[in-house]
Design a protein around this motif. Structure first.
Motif, mmCIF file in Angstrom:
data_model
loop_
_atom_site.group_PDB
_atom_site.id
_atom_site.type_symbol
_atom_site.label_atom_id
_atom_site.label_comp_id
_atom_site.label_asym_id
_atom_site.label_seq_id
_atom_site.Cartn_x
_atom_site.Cartn_y
_atom_site.Cartn_z
ATOM 1 N N TYR A 54 0.824 -1.216 0.000
ATOM 2 C CA TYR A 54 0.000 0.000 0.000
ATOM 3 C C TYR A 54 0.860 1.268 0.000
ATOM 4 N N ARG A 55 1.816 1.327 0.895
ATOM 5 C CA ARG A 55 2.623 2.548 1.019
ATOM 6 C C ARG A 55 3.483 2.797 -0.219
ATOM 7 N N SER A 56 3.993 1.731 -0.811
ATOM 8 C CA SER A 56 4.853 1.884 -1.987
ATOM 9 C C SER A 56 4.090 2.511 -3.147
ATOM 10 N N ILE A 57 2.888 2.016 -3.397
ATOM 11 C CA ILE A 57 2.102 2.547 -4.518
ATOM 12 C C ILE A 57 1.575 3.943 -4.194
ATOM 13 N N LYS A 58 1.193 4.145 -2.966
ATOM 14 C CA LYS A 58 0.716 5.462 -2.539
ATOM 15 C C LYS A 58 1.804 6.519 -2.735
ATOM 16 N N HIS A 59 3.044 6.115 -2.538
ATOM 17 C CA HIS A 59 4.164 7.047 -2.594
ATOM 18 C C HIS A 59 4.426 7.589 -3.995
ATOM 19 N N ILE A 60 3.975 6.867 -5.026
ATOM 20 C CA ILE A 60 4.250 7.312 -6.398
ATOM 21 C C ILE A 60 3.013 7.854 -7.111
ATOM 22 N N GLN A 61 1.940 8.079 -6.383
ATOM 23 C CA GLN A 61 0.703 8.532 -7.016
ATOM 24 C C GLN A 61 0.831 9.884 -7.716
ATOM 25 N N ASP A 62 1.757 10.710 -7.251
ATOM 26 C CA ASP A 62 1.959 12.006 -7.905
ATOM 27 C C ASP A 62 2.671 11.862 -9.255
ATOM 28 N N LEU A 63 3.303 10.708 -9.474
ATOM 29 C CA LEU A 63 4.050 10.484 -10.706
ATOM 30 C C LEU A 63 3.285 9.634 -11.713
ATOM 31 N N VAL A 64 2.470 8.731 -11.226
ATOM 32 C CA VAL A 64 1.693 7.857 -12.104
ATOM 33 C C VAL A 64 0.421 7.445 -11.356
ATOM 34 N N PRO A 65 -0.743 7.536 -12.000
ATOM 35 C CA PRO A 65 -1.989 7.136 -11.333
ATOM 36 C C PRO A 65 -1.939 5.664 -10.936
ATOM 37 N N SER A 66 -2.511 5.341 -9.801
ATOM 38 C CA SER A 66 -2.516 3.949 -9.346
ATOM 39 C C SER A 66 -3.217 3.030 -10.338
ATOM 40 N N SER A 67 -4.118 3.585 -11.130
ATOM 41 C CA SER A 67 -4.829 2.798 -12.132
ATOM 42 C C SER A 67 -3.913 2.310 -13.244
ATOM 43 N N ARG A 68 -2.675 2.857 -13.290
ATOM 44 C CA ARG A 68 -1.697 2.406 -14.275
ATOM 45 C C ARG A 68 -0.567 1.621 -13.616
ATOM 46 N N VAL A 69 -0.787 1.197 -12.383
ATOM 47 C CA VAL A 69 0.190 0.383 -11.662
ATOM 48 C C VAL A 69 -0.435 -0.985 -11.403
ATOM 49 N N ARG A 70 0.311 -2.033 -11.712
ATOM 50 C CA ARG A 70 -0.151 -3.391 -11.426
ATOM 51 C C ARG A 70 1.035 -4.159 -10.847
ATOM 52 N N PRO A 71 1.146 -4.221 -9.528
ATOM 53 C CA PRO A 71 2.365 -4.777 -8.925
ATOM 54 C C PRO A 71 2.436 -6.299 -8.971
ATOM 55 N N TRP A 72 3.666 -6.782 -8.952
ATOM 56 C CA TRP A 72 3.917 -8.188 -8.686
ATOM 57 C C TRP A 72 3.812 -8.396 -7.176
#
Length: 413
Positions: free
Chosen positions: A340-358
């Motif tokens: 959660y924190r890792s993806i939250k940390h980059i939300q200003d650079l890329v929308p979470s809707s374009r992140v799909r983590p392993w």
């Protein structure tokens, strides 16, 4: 002269037909904005109300919108209203050796997809050694023997099985780590920085090709095209980076600027050549890319990758973070917080809707070597839902998964 000009403009009008339409979500019926509509050479975007107009002499068009399955239509499509199917991709990794039509591994994964929320697979189309899943039409790879260990002898049947189960298919292309390509092309293999300059191999005795070299770019993209041709929905580039190793020799001076530019150049070329197939492009990264202030010496930053790929796939394995990360002595004991924190940390650079983590589906290899069971798996999944990602991809090195761990409702088992 006037007659000539009139004939010229009439000819141009006939050559370039136009298609105007509107894009809608098949479930909500709401318009879809900022979707990409393309032929083989150029793109247009849909407006806020979902409308678009594209001019081309081609007959086949593709539509890509974040959070939706890829869609294709022909110029003679009967309706101007196009409906896209929304999807949150929830993928299971299928090993190179499991990608046979008759393997028990595949049968188990198909059963899980039919009975759990999983709806996608990530398949090794080109693995770290350089072997391909099926016999491709790329003669150069075949000349190196890339097809000799292929695990699927009937790729059409494999893709048909995938479509019958409504599976979203992701082709994993291991990019610059490639023993076959490097050993057959020592002139652009990465070498040790010494006088003899032998080919460098990493800890698992695999050679790499130089990410600066356009020949290495062409090779990986050519195999990506082969995956697109047989019907994969997405191309996932793994090892799309420089080795995390010092003392290596490249064809250009390795600086942060030059490394980032090389990866961006690769992705731009991949986007250009894959456009005509309508496939999405995702890139794998280390998990710490979400926290790094530089390129980690490998040519990857969130900002640069987000500008040139559709989806980012950071490997947010809790076991991959060192002690003290997130203020936890053992990050592996806190799978929800890590993701959660890792993806939250980059939300200003890329929308979470374009992140799909392993996500981690294997035993913790750090202290305290915690077994990852249902609670840990579901905690990671819950984190992706809480931060609004485009789903997740589950990494099990053996592709062995349990219904108990993946079932949404614990009363189901």
């Amino acid at each position: 002269m006037k007659t000539f000009l009139i004939l010229f403009f009439v000819t141009q009008t006939l050559l370039f037909a136009s298609f105007s339409g509107s894009l809608f979500d098949a479930k909500t019926q709401l318009p879809i904005s900022n979707a990409t509509i393309s032929d083989s050479k150029h793109d247009v975007k849909s407006s806020e109300d979902g409308t678009f107009s594209i001019k081309s002499k081609e007959k086949l068009y593709h539509v890509k919108a974040y959070g939706y399955r890829p869609y294709s239509f022909r110029v003679d499509h009967k309706s101007s209203k196009l409906y896209l199917q929304p999807i949150k991709v929830k993928a299971l990794y299928l090993t190179f050796w499991g990608a046979s039509n008759s393997s028990k591994t595949l049968k188990n994964i198909l059963k899980l997809i039919d009975t759990t929320e999983a709806n996608a697979v990530v398949v090794d189309v080109k693995n770290e050694y350089g072997s391909t899943q099926f016999w491709t039409g790329y003669k150069k790879a075949n000349s190196y023997g890339a097809h000799k260990n292929r695990t699927n002898r009937d790729i059409k049947k494999f893709m048909r099985i995938m479509k019958e189960h409504h599976i979203y298919t992701i082709a994993r292309i291991v990019t610059f780590k490639d023993e076959l390509q490097a050993s057959n092309n020592p002139e652009y293999a990465i070498k040790k920085d010494n006088e003899e300059k032998p080919i460098w191999r990493n800890h698992d005795n695999m050679a790499w090709v130089d990410p600066f070299d356009k020949r290495a770019h062409n090779y990986a993209i050519s195999l990506a095209e082969e995956a697109a041709k047989v019907g994969y929905d997405e191309i996932n580039f793994d090892y799309i980076r420089f080795p995390a190793k010092k003392g290596l020799l490249f064809s250009k001076k390795s600086t942060q600027k030059s490394r980032i530019k090389a990866i961006e150049s690769f992705l731009d070329q991949a986007k250009k050549r894959l456009r005509k197939y309508g496939v999405f492009i995702s890139v794998d990264t280390y998990g710490n890319i979400c926290w790094a202030k530089d390129d980690n010496g490998i040519g990857q930053t969130v900002k640069s990758l987000a500008a040139h790929a559709d989806y980012l796939a950071p490997m947010l394995y809790p076991s991959g973070f060192s002690s003290g990360s997130f203020n936890f002595k053992y990050p592996s004991l806190h799978p929800y917080e890590v993701v959660y924190r890792s993806i939250k940390h980059i939300q200003d650079l890329v929308p979470s809707s374009r992140v799909r983590p392993w996500l981690q589906y294997f035993k913790d290899y750090t202290r305290p070597k915690k077994i990852y069971g249902r609670p840990e798996i579901q905690a990671q999944i819950k984190a992706t839902e809480g931060v609004g990602t485009n789903g997740w991809m589950m990494w099990s090195p053996s592709s062995k998964y349990s219904f108990t761990y993946l079932a949404k409702d614990p009363t189901d088992f």
